[in-house]
Every structure is written in structure tokens, then in C-alpha cells.
Motif scaffolding. Structure first.
Motif, mmCIF file in Angstrom:
data_model
loop_
_atom_site.group_PDB
_atom_site.id
_atom_site.type_symbol
_atom_site.label_atom_id
_atom_site.label_comp_id
_atom_site.label_asym_id
_atom_site.label_seq_id
_atom_site.Cartn_x
_atom_site.Cartn_y
_atom_site.Cartn_z
ATOM 1 N N LEU B 94 -24.188 6.635 -11.387
ATOM 2 C CA LEU B 94 -23.475 5.859 -10.373
ATOM 3 C C LEU B 94 -22.165 5.323 -10.941
ATOM 4 N N GLN B 95 -22.250 4.840 -12.190
ATOM 5 C CA GLN B 95 -21.037 4.314 -12.814
ATOM 6 C C GLN B 95 -19.998 5.422 -12.991
ATOM 7 N N VAL B 101 -14.326 8.045 -8.347
ATOM 8 C CA VAL B 101 -13.826 7.637 -7.034
ATOM 9 C C VAL B 101 -12.650 6.685 -7.194
ATOM 10 N N ARG B 102 -12.839 5.684 -8.098
ATOM 11 C CA ARG B 102 -11.803 4.681 -8.278
ATOM 12 C C ARG B 102 -10.527 5.302 -8.839
ATOM 13 N N VAL B 283 -20.832 16.330 -8.960
ATOM 14 C CA VAL B 283 -21.850 16.465 -9.998
ATOM 15 C C VAL B 283 -22.524 15.116 -10.266
ATOM 16 N N PHE B 284 -21.712 14.072 -10.444
ATOM 17 C CA PHE B 284 -22.300 12.755 -10.731
ATOM 18 C C PHE B 284 -23.070 12.221 -9.528
ATOM 19 N N TYR B 285 -22.486 12.447 -8.377
ATOM 20 C CA TYR B 285 -23.103 12.036 -7.107
ATOM 21 C C TYR B 285 -24.457 12.729 -6.981
ATOM 22 N N TYR B 286 -24.448 14.024 -7.250
ATOM 23 C CA TYR B 286 -25.678 14.801 -7.173
ATOM 24 C C TYR B 286 -26.694 14.258 -8.173
ATOM 25 N N GLY B 287 -26.205 13.975 -9.406
ATOM 26 C CA GLY B 287 -27.103 13.413 -10.416
ATOM 27 C C GLY B 287 -27.739 12.129 -9.921
ATOM 28 N N ALA B 288 -26.920 11.234 -9.357
ATOM 29 C CA ALA B 288 -27.441 9.953 -8.886
ATOM 30 C C ALA B 288 -28.440 10.149 -7.752
ATOM 31 N N VAL B 289 -28.103 11.049 -6.834
ATOM 32 C CA VAL B 289 -28.974 11.266 -5.676
ATOM 33 C C VAL B 289 -30.295 11.903 -6.109
ATOM 34 N N LEU B 290 -30.187 12.957 -6.929
ATOM 35 C CA LEU B 290 -31.401 13.643 -7.379
ATOM 36 C C LEU B 290 -32.256 12.699 -8.204
ATOM 37 N N ILE B 311 -23.113 3.199 -1.984
ATOM 38 C CA ILE B 311 -23.178 2.455 -3.252
ATOM 39 C C ILE B 311 -22.014 2.852 -4.157
ATOM 40 N N LEU B 312 -21.729 4.162 -4.221
ATOM 41 C CA LEU B 312 -20.614 4.633 -5.054
ATOM 42 C C LEU B 312 -19.306 3.980 -4.627
#
Lengths: 544, 365
Positions: B94-95, B101-102, B283-290, B311-312
Motif C-alpha cells: 500500500l505504501q 500515485v503521489r 503491480v503494487f496495487y495488485y500485490g495489496a489487493v491479492l 485506501i491508496l
């Protein structure tokens, strides 16, 4: 009837059968038959009169049905009857080959031989009829279908079996040049509206016993003939069964064009991209099948479907394979550029002019700014208005009678193009951009160009709101969407993504024929070499 | 849960897009700030450590076939500790995602559309990535494959800008001493160490045996591209200018001008970078979701795509302050020790040692 009941459950008042029942309650007992069996499941009886009465009951109020009763070989005891559709048959054939033969010519040949009623059917079939194709049936379902298709039914008194004679002879358009896919080089013929002629066009291209043609009948009311055509040994069997199972679940009242089937068997019905391709050229269909695809022919339309469909097919034209490969490859690249242009150019123009000037070279920016000095609207509105005007022109060009079509193009070019710019309502650059986009969208396959037309407007909106960022995001979403698509299990973007290196020879370029050794891997599943390896021609060693 | 499979090539390219899109822009400036003209040495140090991380995470993953980084801690350390570690990794992704994103929101806001509120870009970027994530790893990697040929342009740009390059700008070699070089290595290691995402991808490789090769090749390629970007910036601008710019690679491209016909190349880098950014975030989003789905032991991860996206977005505003400088502070001050030491080396190493002692996982071979 069984199927009708199913359908009527879904949509109680939509189908003709129910209305007919309401209209003619008096006919009902006859139609359903004494035994209460629906007519589709009934079988013939031995009595000629009863059978005719039954057919008349089923085909009541059909004034084009002709019932002709006569006798075999001047013998009053053996009564016969012909039933056919006046408008769908070859009348000369019926008169000459059936009636004249059976009533006049048979007595001349068969002298001294007594034909009994019991032998009549066999005699007529074996020795009497001069018709190239005859079938026997004892089911009303088959008889009615045959009559409605233009065949002639011969009923023989005392026999619960009828003879179906192939006597179709209705007017159809003759084979002519393709209007939607014209070519400079290559066969010009196009499919026509008749299924039989279309099958013959394919058969003439591929004279192989492996060319399989499976026909079925779709549409509860229309009873349209549909043919699945493929080449056994090349096609992947699981694809054929997948196509069959998707066709089997089609339960509609009518199939009037192959587009009906297309929408009912697609993988992604909500996608703007076509995952079922269509063409009206027999050579293209033959090439598709040689790459392991299944073709779906529909009676009544010249447009033949082929599955699976890949995105790169919209870059390919049948002509590419007939021209020499250098030129064909160059044209492919031009088509690809046109594709990109038709999708992003207006959006790019909007975002560069109204948001991200910094990315334009200074001189170009100045010239555009000078043109736009008198323009009252922001560039977004300007482009949108011009694009919509162009869509008007395009649609008018298609729908108008051909004689007036030219007037539209003159008015369109003069009024919209010239006058709008001179009046200072539209920048000249905008006209250039819109015209370029319009022309570019005609360069590649029409079915994909329609999708791009729609998506272009989405990208115009995104660019108008968020500039280059919006445009790139839009393109990214389209890219992701394309990656999700599959056509009959084959990834839509293959062989580009996931890349199959050997199959790239027929995408952005068209490799020389002597180098295209294998069939597309994802379509045929297993590796298939299609020609000998050492085909590259070389000059002779000896020189004289 | 995830039906798709990806092949080795796709995995390598995905790993490259995970690391490069932001790294190639920010790494040169920060590394050069510490190590001056020896920044390329820092990168080599970082690369060698990253290779060890790659081997570590693949070794760990292969011991638990079919299980992701979010599942096997439970097998090694038991349910409670395992769940905590899984939760930590979800937080890590998430971080990372919110940082992307930021970074993208700020960059777009600052360089292209200064009058548009940042939140618009935030929502836009997350929405595009969410669409990809919802469609699964397979689509994400195909999308990556579709656009990655564009990065061939980067090589062309590097060559085009080479006429302004001057080799004397990296001299004298090793003048700054060991400590600055090591300090400078920390920042690129932060990016190269992202190879830990292999822990999420590994079960979905169609040939898991090739995982070592995938991880090593991906890390080497990442190192090569970063080295090129550092060298490019150094040779063009020298250490002092490079250290003071935020995005030296972007500026390096701006110097390209061939007879005023071929210029403004930075728009191309923008396009590539944005497309790469979607994948990176994906990729990170997918990691967080999975990870969340596996943490909650769900059947399907798709219901979580939108909540995690929200949340992101929220985290991207909460964690990184007001502007690009604050974001940089986050990375250079707080980000590196935590992510490198804990998530990229610490936890994997601990997991592997415990597993070696207790022998829960499958023996290699």
C-alpha cells in the motif's frame, strides 16, 4: 412446436404461432391432428386425400402453394399429387422432368408391364423420375420444410411416404464484384445472398475432401440455413466443437443476416471491438480456413463470419498476399499508422493546442495560434463539432441515392471545409486534423474502424478535460481492454501480445511466401508446417 | 483466486516496469547527491545487494510452491505471527502504491497541468490501474508487454543525447571515498530491492523453475538501465547540476535537438513514463489487493479492488506531505531504512532462516 413453447415462455406474445392460433381457432383441431400430436411430429398416412388435406391445413392462407393432382402412366388407379411453392421452383423442370415423364413417357417405355399400386413408389423413384436429387420422407416436418425451401413434394396414393424432388429455382443476384472490399489485384468475385452459391464459391477454391461443410437451421420462424465450414486436419477440433456449442444455444425467431449470429456468439458482447470478423470475399475466407479458422455462412447474406478473430486481421487485406511482399509490408505499416492516427490525432491536437503548448515546436505553435485568432470557441468544441459534421457527411454519403451522393461531397467539402475556415469559425488546422483522421479511418478494416470511431470521441472528451494526461490514460484503458479480449479462447492481440515470434511474420509486415512456413500457432494450437522449406527461388547456376 | 499464468518473459518485463518508471527519473539525482561522480559505483554496490535479495526471495518462494509471500509466513511462523507479517507486507505494498500515485500526481500537476487539482490525477491514475488489476495479473503483464517496445525510444534518446556527453565529468574516480558511495547505494537499492515482488508473482509463473533466471535477469536489466540513466545525467551535466535537479533524465532528454526538426523529446518520455507508471502502480496495487484477499482468505480478490484503490488514494495524500520536496524527504529519510532493511532483506532473511531450521518448506531440488 416444442421449441415454440420454450420461446413463448420467455416472451409470451412475441411469436407468430400464438397469434395464428388466436386468429384461426377453427383450423386448430386439424393442425394439431386427430391424435393431438403437433404437426411437426406427425407422420404421413397412406391416404392421399388426408395427406393433402393435412398439408393444406398447415399451409392455409398461403396462396403461392400449388397442389397438382394427376395419375401415373395414364393409370387411373395410381393417383399422384405434387405440392410446391409457385415462386420458388423451376417450373420447366416440374413440367418436363416430373409430370411429363410420369404421365406420358412412362407408358411408352413400360409396355405390357402392369404397375400395381404397391409397386408405385419404388417404381417412380427408381425408374420414373428424371430429377437429379430425390429424398424420401414420411414426416410432415420434412415435407413442409422442403416445400418452403422450393423443393417439390410428390405424394403417392396408398403410400405413407413422400418423395422430395430438388427443384429449387428462384431468382438470386448473380456473382459480382465485391463492393465493400475492392481490390486492385486478386479475385474480384464476392459472395452472394444464396447459401448454395456461396458454398460452391468456397468449394471451388479448396478442392479437398477435408473441406467440411456442416449445415444447420437457425431461427424458429425464419428457418435460415447456416453452414459451418472448416478444413479438417488444419482446424483445431476443440474450436469446432466450441463454435457448434455456441451456435446450438442460439434460440431466436429469425436470422436475417450474419450480424445476428455474430452478436450471439461473441466472447465479449460489451466490447466495442469486433471479436468475430466478417468478409464477403471467397479468397479471404479460404485463406482464413487455411489458417485454421471456422467460417460461418448464413443464407441470405453475402457476409461470411470467421472465427477466431485477431486484432491484426484489421491490418490485413486479401490483396497483401497477392502483391509482392515489400509493397505489402509497407502498406501494412501505413495501415498501422493510419490506425493510430484515426484513434488519437484529434485528441492529441486538442491537448497540445489547449493544454500542453510546451510540447509543440515553437513555429508550429505560432502558426496554429495565428489561425485560431478569429475562432470563437475553444479547440475542444471546434474539433468535436467538426468531427460530428464529418460523421454527418459520412453517413449521408452511405444512405443517399448514389446520384445525389456526389452533391453531398461537394457541399460538404465546400461549405464545411472552405467556408467555415474563411468565415473564421474554424481554424484551418482543425479542418486538416479532422480530414486526416477521417481519411485515416478508411485505410484499415471497416469493422475495426467503426470501433475506433466511437473510441475517438471518448478520447476527444478525455483530452478536452485533462489534456495529454487524459489522452494517455484513455489509450492505456483501451490497451488494457484489448489485452482482456479473447476470441474463441485465442487472445485478441496475439501474436503481438503474448508475442509468438514466428507468427509476427504476418502482422506489421507480410513475410515473403517462401518464408511463411507455419500456420498461426495460437489458432491451430499445435505447430503446423504448411509448405516445403526450400521454396526460395534462386537463379540457375549456369549462365549462358 | 488468480487463474492466469505468466511466462518468464512477461515476468521479467513486469519486474522492469515495477522498478524503472519512477526510478529512472529520481535515482540519478539522489544517488549523485551522496556519491557525486562516483554514483555509478554506488549503483554497482546496490546491484550486487539486489541480486542477493533476488536469490533470497526466489529460494523462499520455491520452497512453498503455489503460495505467495502473503501465505507462506503463516506456514513458517504459525498463524498469528504469519498473519502479522502478511499484514505488514500488505501495508508495504500500500505504501509503495500510494508513493507511486503521489509521485505521478505531483509530477503531472507540476510539469504539465499546474492549474488542475492534484486529486484529479490521483483519481485518474488509480482508476486506470484498478481496471488493469481487476482483470488480473495476466492482463497486467500483457498490457505491460504491449507498451514496453516504446522504451526502445529511450535507448535512441540516450544515443541522441550522447553528442553533448563528456567523459571527463566522471573523473576523478573513487575520489569521494567509501562512505558516500555506500550511502549513495541505499537509494537505488530501495528500488532494485523491489524484486521482492517476485514473492507475489512466483506462484503464477508458468515455469516456476525459471524463477531464478527471471529474478536475476530482471535485476541485471534494471541495474543496467539505472546505470545508463545515472551515467547519462553525469556525463551530460556533471555531478553538481545533476544533484540539484529533481528529474535529471527528463532534463537530459530536453537537450536533444537535431536541427530544430527533432526536438521536444520529453513528451515521449512523459508518455512512456505515464504508461509505465500505470503498470508499476498496477503491480503494487495488485500485490495489496491479492495480499488482502489472501489475508482474509477470500475466494475472489475482485471485490477488494475498489476499496484498496480508495485506501491508496487516501494514503497518497496522508503520508507524503504537500509537495515533491516532502515526498523526497519521505524517501531519503524514512523510506529507505524501513523498506530495505525490513521488507526487502530483513523479513525474507528471517523467514528463510527459520524455515531452514524448522524445515517446513520443500527441500530444494
Amino acid at each position: 412446436m416444442a421449441n415454440f413453447t420454450k420461446l413463448s415462455k420467455l416472451k409470451p406474445k412475441s411469436l407468430g404461432q400464438n397469434q395464428e392460433q388466436d386468429k384461426h381457432p377453427a383450423e386448430q383441431p386439424e393442425k394439431v391432428g386427430l391424435s393431438g400430436v403437433p404437426w411437426k411430429d406427425q407422420i404421413l398416412g397412406p391416404d392421399l386425400e388426408t395427406n393433402i388435406r393435412q398439408i393444406k391445413a398447415i399451409l392455409n392462407n398461403c396462396s403461392d402453394v400449388i397442389y397438382r393432382e394427376f395419375v401415373l402412366a395414364q393409370n387411373e388407379r395410381i393417383r399422384l399429387a405434387l405440392v410446391y411453392m409457385d415462386s420458388m421452383v423451376d417450373k420447366a423442370q416440374i413440367s418436363e422432368q416430373i409430370m411429363k415423364t410420369l404421365s406420358l413417357e412412362v407408358p411408352l417405355v413400360v409396355i405390357g408391364e402392369e404397375i400395381t399400386q404397391a409397386q408405385a413408389l419404388e417404381f417412380i423413384k427408381q425408374r420414373g423420375l428424371c430429377i437429379h436429387q430425390v429424398k424420401e420422407s414420411d414426416r410432415f416436418r420434412d415435407l413442409i420444410h422442403a416445400i418452403l425451401s422450393g423443393d417439390t413434394v410428390l405424394l403417392v396414393d396408398g403410400h405413407p411416404t413422400a418423395i422430395i424432388n430438388e427443384t429449387r429455382g428462384y431468382e438470386s443476384r448473380s456473382i459480382s464484384e465485391s463492393e465493400t472490399e475492392p481490390t486492385v489485384r486478386g479475385p474480384r468475385e464476392a459472395f452472394v445472398e444464396s447459401l448454395g452459391v456461396n458454398i460452391s464459391l468456397i468449394r471451388r477454391k479448396i478442392k479437398s475432401p477435408d473441406l467440411k461443410i456442416e449445415t444447420l437451421r437457425l431461427g424458429e420462424v425464419s428457418g435460415t440455413g447456416v453452414a459451418l465450414v472448416y478444413i479438417e486436419g488444419i482446424v483445431n477440433e476443440s474450436l469446432v466443437s466450441e463454435v457448434k456449442s455456441r451456435m446450438a444455444r442460439i434460440k431466436v425467431d429469425a436470422i436475417l443476416e450474419s450480424g445476428y449470429i455474430e452478436e450471439l456468439i461473441e466472447d465479449s458482447p460489451w466490447s466495442p471491438f469486433p471479436t468475430v470478423n466478417h468478409t464477403e470475399k471467397p479468397d479471404r475466407v479460404a485463406a482464413m480456413m487455411l489458417e485454421g479458422r471456422v467460417a460461418i455462412l448464413v443464407d441470405g447474406t453475402p457476409f461470411v463470419l470467421s472465427v477466431p478473430t485477431l486484432f491484426v486481421e484489421s491490418l490485413q487485406a486479401s490483396e497483401d498476399y497477392y502483391e509482392r511482399f515489400w509493397f505489402a509490408s509497407a502498406i501494412r505499416i501505413v495501415r498501422f499508422l493510419a490506425m493510430i492516427t484515426s484513434l488519437v490525432l484529434p485528441g492529441l491536437y486538442i491537448s497540445l493546442v489547449s493544454f500542453n503548448h510546451g510540447l509543440l515546436p515553437t513555429t508550429l505553435l505560432l502558426s496554429i495560434a495565428a489561425q485560431r485568432e478569429t475562432v470563437p470557441y475553444p479547440v475542444f468544441i471546434e474539433v468535436l463539432a467538426m468531427e460530428i459534421t464529418f460523421e454527418f457527411l459520412r453517413e449521408a454519403g452511405i444512405r443517399l441515392p448514389r446520384a445525389i451522393g456526389q452533391a453531398v461531397s461537394i457541399v460538404g467539402a465546400l461549405v464545411v471545409g472552405q467556408a467555415a475556415v474563411q468565415a473564421g469559425m474554424v481554424g484551418a488546422a482543425t479542418v486538416i486534423v479532422v480530414a486526416l483522421t477521417g481519411i485515416a479511418s478508411f485505410v484499415f478494416a471497416y469493422s475495426t474502424s467503426i470501433s475506433f470511431r466511437l473510441l475517438r470521441f471518448a478520447l476527444i472528451l478525455l483530452s478536452g478535460v485533462l489534456g495529454l494526461v487524459g489522452l494517455i490514460s484513455g489509450v492505456a484503458v483501451i490497451g488494457i481492454h484489448l489485452c482482456t479480449l479473447r476470441s474463441f479462447g485465442v487472445p485478441y492481440l496475439s501474436p503481438l501480445v503474448p508475442p509468438t515470434t514466428v507468427d509476427l511474420k504476418d502482422t506489421f509486415i507480410r513475410g515473403p511466401w517462401w518464408a511463411m512456413l507455419s500456420r498461426p500457432r495460437l489458432v491451430v494450437k499445435e505447430e503446423q508446417q504448411k509448405q516445403a522449406t526450400e521454396l526460395k527461388p534462386t537463379p540457375p547456376e549456369t549462365r549462358s | 483466486m488468480e487463474q492466469g499464468k505468466i511466462d518468464s518473459k512477461q515476468a521479467i518485463l513486469l519486474m522492469m516496469s515495477t522498478v524503472l518508471p519512477t526510478a529512472i527519473l529520481t535515482v540519478p539525482a539522489v544517488t549523485v547527491k551522496f556519491a557525486q561522480q562516483d554514483a555509478w559505483l554506488s549503483l554497482l554496490v546496490a546491484l550486487s545487494v539486489a541480486l542477493i535479495i533476488a536469490l533470497l526471495i526466489v529460494n523462499l518462494g520455491l520452497r512453498f510452491p503455489g503460495k505467495t509471500l502473503f501465505v507462506y509466513p503463516e506456514e513458517i511462523l504459525g498463524k498469528i505471527v504469519g498473519k502479522i507479517i502478511c499484514g505488514l507486507y500488505i501495508g508495504y505494498f500500500l505504501q509503495l502504491g500510494s508513493a507511486v500515485v503521489r509521485e505521478f500526481s505531483l509530477f503531472l500537476g507540476a510539469t504539465i497541468m499546474p492549474n488542475t487539482p492534484i486529486v484529479v490525477f490521483t483519481i485518474l491514475i488509480i482508476a486506470v490501474a484498478a481496471y488493469a488489476v481487476r482483470n488480473g495479473l495476466e492482463v497486467l503483464s500483457r498490457f505491460n508487454q504491449l507498451f514496453i517496445p516504446l522504451s526502445g525510444l529511450l535507448v535512441i534518446m540516450f544515443l541522441l543525447s550522447s553528442k553533448e556527453m563528456n567523459l571527463t565529468r566522471v573523473l576523478p574516480i573513487f575520489d569521494t571515498g567509501l562512505v558516500p558511495v555506500l550511502k549513495g547505494a541505499a537509494y537505488p537499492l530501495n528500488w532494485l530491492g523491489l524484486i521482492v515482488t517476485m514473492g507475489v508473482m512466483l506462484p503464477y509463473l508458468n515455469k516456476p523453475r525459471r524463477a531464478y533466471r527471471v529474478a536475476v535477469i530482471a535485476t541485471l536489466l534494471n541495474g543496467l538501465f539505472l546505470l545508463a540513466s545515472i551515467m547519462g545525467a553525469l556525463l551530460l551535466f556533471g555531478p553538481h547540476l545533476t544533484a540539484n535537479w529533481l528529474y535529471p533524465t527528463y532534463d537530459a532528454v530536453r537537450v536533444i535537438c537535431l536541427d530544430h526538426v527533432v526536438e521536444r523529446f520529453e513528451s515521449i518520455i512523459l508518455v512512456m513514463w505515464l504508461l509505465g507508471g500505470f503498470v508499476k502502480l498496477g503491480v503494487f496495487y495488485y500485490g495489496a489487493v491479492l495480499g488482502s484477499a489472501q489475508w482474509f482468505v477470500l475466494e475472489d480478490y475482485r471485490p477488494l479492488v475498489i476499496p484498496v484503490g480508495v485506501i491508496l488514494g487516501a494514503l497518497s495524500f496522508l503520508l507524503y506531505g504537500e509537495n515533491v520536496a516532502d515526498l523526497d524527504h519521505f524517501f531519503t529519510d524514512a523510506g529507505i531504512p524501513s523498506s530495505v532493511l525490513i521488507f526487502e532483506i530483513g523479513i525474507p532473511l528471517a523467514l528463510l532462516s527459520v524455515d531452514l531450521l524448522r524445515g517446513k518448506g520443500r527441500r530444494k531440488g
